[in-house]
Design a protein around this motif. Sequence first.
Motif, PDB file in Angstrom:
ATOM      1  N   SER A  39       0.859  -1.186   0.000  1.00  0.00           N
ATOM      2  CA  SER A  39       0.000   0.000   0.000  1.00  0.00           C
ATOM      3  C   SER A  39       0.888   1.227   0.000  1.00  0.00           C
ATOM      4  O   SER A  39       2.113   1.129   0.082  1.00  0.00           O
ATOM      5  N   GLY A  40       0.255   2.408  -0.058  1.00  0.00           N
ATOM      6  CA  GLY A  40       1.038   3.642  -0.126  1.00  0.00           C
ATOM      7  C   GLY A  40       1.957   3.832   1.060  1.00  0.00           C
ATOM      8  O   GLY A  40       3.065   4.325   0.927  1.00  0.00           O
ATOM      9  N   ARG A  41       1.526   3.439   2.266  1.00  0.00           N
ATOM     10  CA  ARG A  41       2.334   3.657   3.469  1.00  0.00           C
ATOM     11  C   ARG A  41       3.306   2.524   3.735  1.00  0.00           C
ATOM     12  O   ARG A  41       4.151   2.620   4.613  1.00  0.00           O
ATOM     13  N   GLY A  42       3.160   1.438   3.069  1.00  0.00           N
ATOM     14  CA  GLY A  42       3.996   0.265   3.316  1.00  0.00           C
ATOM     15  C   GLY A  42       3.248  -0.992   2.949  1.00  0.00           C
ATOM     16  O   GLY A  42       3.327  -1.475   1.827  1.00  0.00           O
ATOM     17  N   LEU A  43       2.485  -1.535   3.911  1.00  0.00           N
ATOM     18  CA  LEU A  43       1.682  -2.719   3.673  1.00  0.00           C
ATOM     19  C   LEU A  43       0.241  -2.448   4.075  1.00  0.00           C
ATOM     20  O   LEU A  43      -0.052  -1.508   4.824  1.00  0.00           O
ATOM     21  N   GLY A  44      -0.649  -3.285   3.591  1.00  0.00           N
ATOM     22  CA  GLY A  44      -2.049  -3.156   3.950  1.00  0.00           C
ATOM     23  C   GLY A  44      -2.759  -4.473   3.732  1.00  0.00           C
ATOM     24  O   GLY A  44      -2.284  -5.354   2.998  1.00  0.00           O
ATOM     25  N   PHE A  45      -3.889  -4.645   4.377  1.00  0.00           N
ATOM     26  CA  PHE A  45      -4.712  -5.823   4.158  1.00  0.00           C
ATOM     27  C   PHE A  45      -5.365  -5.718   2.784  1.00  0.00           C
ATOM     28  O   PHE A  45      -5.766  -4.635   2.354  1.00  0.00           O
ATOM     29  N   ARG A  46      -5.470  -6.894   2.122  1.00  0.00           N
ATOM     30  CA  ARG A  46      -5.998  -6.876   0.757  1.00  0.00           C
ATOM     31  C   ARG A  46      -7.400  -6.303   0.709  1.00  0.00           C
ATOM     32  O   ARG A  46      -7.799  -5.705  -0.291  1.00  0.00           O
ATOM     33  N   HIS A  47      -8.143  -6.468   1.779  1.00  0.00           N
ATOM     34  CA  HIS A  47      -9.475  -5.860   1.867  1.00  0.00           C
ATOM     35  C   HIS A  47      -9.746  -5.566   3.338  1.00  0.00           C
ATOM     36  O   HIS A  47      -9.337  -6.326   4.223  1.00  0.00           O
ATOM     37  N   PRO A  48     -10.451  -4.464   3.652  1.00  0.00           N
ATOM     38  CA  PRO A  48     -10.743  -4.159   5.058  1.00  0.00           C
ATOM     39  C   PRO A  48     -11.467  -5.286   5.795  1.00  0.00           C
ATOM     40  O   PRO A  48     -11.318  -5.426   7.014  1.00  0.00           O
ATOM     41  N   LEU A  49     -12.246  -6.076   5.067  1.00  0.00           N
ATOM     42  CA  LEU A  49     -12.973  -7.167   5.722  1.00  0.00           C
ATOM     43  C   LEU A  49     -12.010  -8.225   6.278  1.00  0.00           C
ATOM     44  O   LEU A  49     -12.317  -8.893   7.270  1.00  0.00           O
ATOM     45  N   ILE A  50     -10.869  -8.386   5.641  1.00  0.00           N
ATOM     46  CA  ILE A  50      -9.881  -9.350   6.151  1.00  0.00           C
ATOM     47  C   ILE A  50      -9.317  -8.846   7.470  1.00  0.00           C
ATOM     48  O   ILE A  50      -9.191  -9.603   8.442  1.00  0.00           O
TER      49      ILE A  50
END
Length: 864
Positions: free
Chosen positions: A326-337
Amino acid sequence: MHPVAPAGALIGRDSEMALLTGLIRDVARGRGSSVLIEGEPGIGKSALVRAAVAEAPEAGCQVFWGAGDELGQELPLLPFLDGLRVREPSTNPRRKMIVQLLRGEVSADRGTDVPAVLAEQLLALVAEQCAVRPVILVIDDLQWADQASITLWGRLARSAQQVPLLLIGMMRPVPQRDDVLALRRVAGDATRLQLTGLTGAAVADLVAALAGGRPDDGLLRFADGAAGNPLYVTELVAALARGSGLTVTEAGAAELAGGSAPGSLSAAIADRLGFVTGPVREVLRAAALLGVDFAVPDLAVVLGRGVTDLIPAVDEARAVGVLTESGRGLGFRHPLIRAALYDEMPAPVRAAWHRDAGHALAEAGAPTDRVARQLLRAVAGPGVPAEPVDEWMLDWLARAADQLVGQAPGVAAELLTRAIASTSADSAQYGRLASRLADALYRIGDRAAAEQVAERALEHVAEPDLLVDLHWTLAQCRMLAGQSAESLASLERALALPGISARHRARLLVLAARTHLNSSEVEKAGRVAADALAAATEAGDTWAMGWALLVMALVTSARGGMAEALPLFDRALAVTASDPALTDLRLLLQLNKAVTLGNLDRHEEALAAAGQARQLADQAGATFRLAQAHNALGQLLFQTGRWDDALAEVGALPEELTEPGAACCDLGIAAVISFHRGEVAAARGYLAAADPHARRLGRRPIGPLALARSLDREQDGALPEARAALADAFDGNEEVEEIEDLLADAVRLAAGTGDLSTAQALAGHAGTLAAGSTIPHRLANALYCRGLLDHDAARLLAAAERYGDASRPLLRAKALEAAAGYFIDADDRSQARAAFTTAVEVYTSLGAAADVARVQATFRAHAR
């Protein structure tokens, strides 16, 4: 069957994709717009926008992406701060100013609304970015955004068409919030896009892409359970693949091979997470505490590990489709996860982990807002046990309170309330925490609670600095509640404290002087302001010096010494010039100086001063002051007959960006000009637009709006109502100077309708203002009013000459027109013709077609 698309392609959204790509082409050409995309979780809002903006950089556009976060929704403007990447190192002055505001390094006034200042800075930053290259600004998950972010999105949406900005917002239908739902109305011309489930054909294409073969009827029936939700379809097919429930024949057909399927989207996500190993799941749970997107160093801090130690777990989480870049580094593939991982933790465990995460981040020197979002979840929320606040939290709050109260007063109030409940009144931290809590409550508008906290703390606090802070908050609460006497009493008690410093004394005296001035105690305000200036000079406090000089200048003007007030304004401007933290005060000084110069008929100097204020406000991103500067310029340009320029100024900003008084003034000026130019429909449109703003002001008179309403009634021949629209503004109004420009027309209409008592009273006001004055327009008003009442053409010609000296052509033309009428009554055709001719020339120079037509018709009628 439709051609099979490659895995990962966007399927079934051709029309929506065409709409967005069209908007991107438009913004690349300089034409901005906004779009609000709505739909249930997993319906593909983010995927659609990501696919659409992927090629935007090649079209010459900058792309910024921020998102609301359930964990951070109490912290103002985080979606924009993160999306616009303001925390990244930069030499840009605007970005540096925003970072300084976030760190609490710029704080001029405890009454400063820092979130509001940040919003103005962010608006200015977006405008600056648009001036460099077209901008695409995406804000995802608006349903989790804070109120300030929702308001800012709406403001940007309303102005997007004026700059090369494509503003994209995305939101779910739940949770329902009035402010978020209001975006549908606030967004105005924004395109609204409702994403619904994929068609059967599109689902078949998606399943084919995911399964690697054409789905048979059994697999399609199985996929029908997802109701066209792309994320659900994806998770169902992935669950089948993981459970060996899917086969692809040699002929390329994808078939259901048996096994059970998850019964819901959440169950399908849980199935995916079930394949994550235990150590990786622990890392993911820690990541879930940080939000949908997170910085990898923050995750390492929370877990107490090195970044390199996390690489194997991160790689596995990415491989199974849980994490992504993600823009900041990493992120969950979807908020529901993330939600599934977060919700599976028991509330007490989650709260304890948030507490530990906050401690770790605080120890690592993380920004205040990142620590605060952890502490909020540690002490508040469903299922969180009520436990005493830890000692380290009390210490951190005591240190970070100023910054937190400034940046997020609501969050500060919540945390400080919990802290005070865990602190005894005789503890070393109590006074500091109570002082900051009272300030936070005052800032969020809970003045009763702020007053209660301050009064209780005053019973226990002995430290002079804290005593002054508490009395200051108490005085502000009481002043805003209209309790000026009580406010002044609080300030007197504070000033009587032993050991008070010169700086504290100066600031308390400034507040007292402002309170006296707001209560119309002009002489007292002047004396207290002079004392404040002496104390401020001794302390070297430029903030207090600037405010004291401003009050002294306003007092001097109120005493009738407008020319004598100018050196005080200049002195205050010199004092505040070198401190960027005093920009708002400097703007207030500059605007008041411009208004004073205008009242003295020194219009060129006034226009220069207002122009400087406009430039400074624009540079500072101070939209409120910028609107005031445009308004001041508009009034000056209208008075001096530069009407086209005046219309440009009063229409420079959308009316919703101006406070009600300025909006009424701007719309009133536009209406007056339109009536004089014969554009009646346009004028009445401006009046209708002013009505909602005027209702918010109650009975407060706004000169240009009252004049426009009078012209509206006069247009229909309703002269008594036209007279009342002006004369009523003077009833019970002690501030005649504020609306003295209405006197001439009010006397004209009163005399013309036979209301001589009202005409005489108003003419008396004009005479009082002119007595002992050398200001041309005041002398002209007195001559004009008396000339009308005495039917004295010579006096009206003298008034016209004075109006000319004052550079007020409209009133000059009216005086000439009235003189011509009395010359005709006296059968002095030569002088009548000369006055009529000059009046027509002046009206023509203004483009006042309606006035030209009226004067010419009158002259023709008498020439027969």
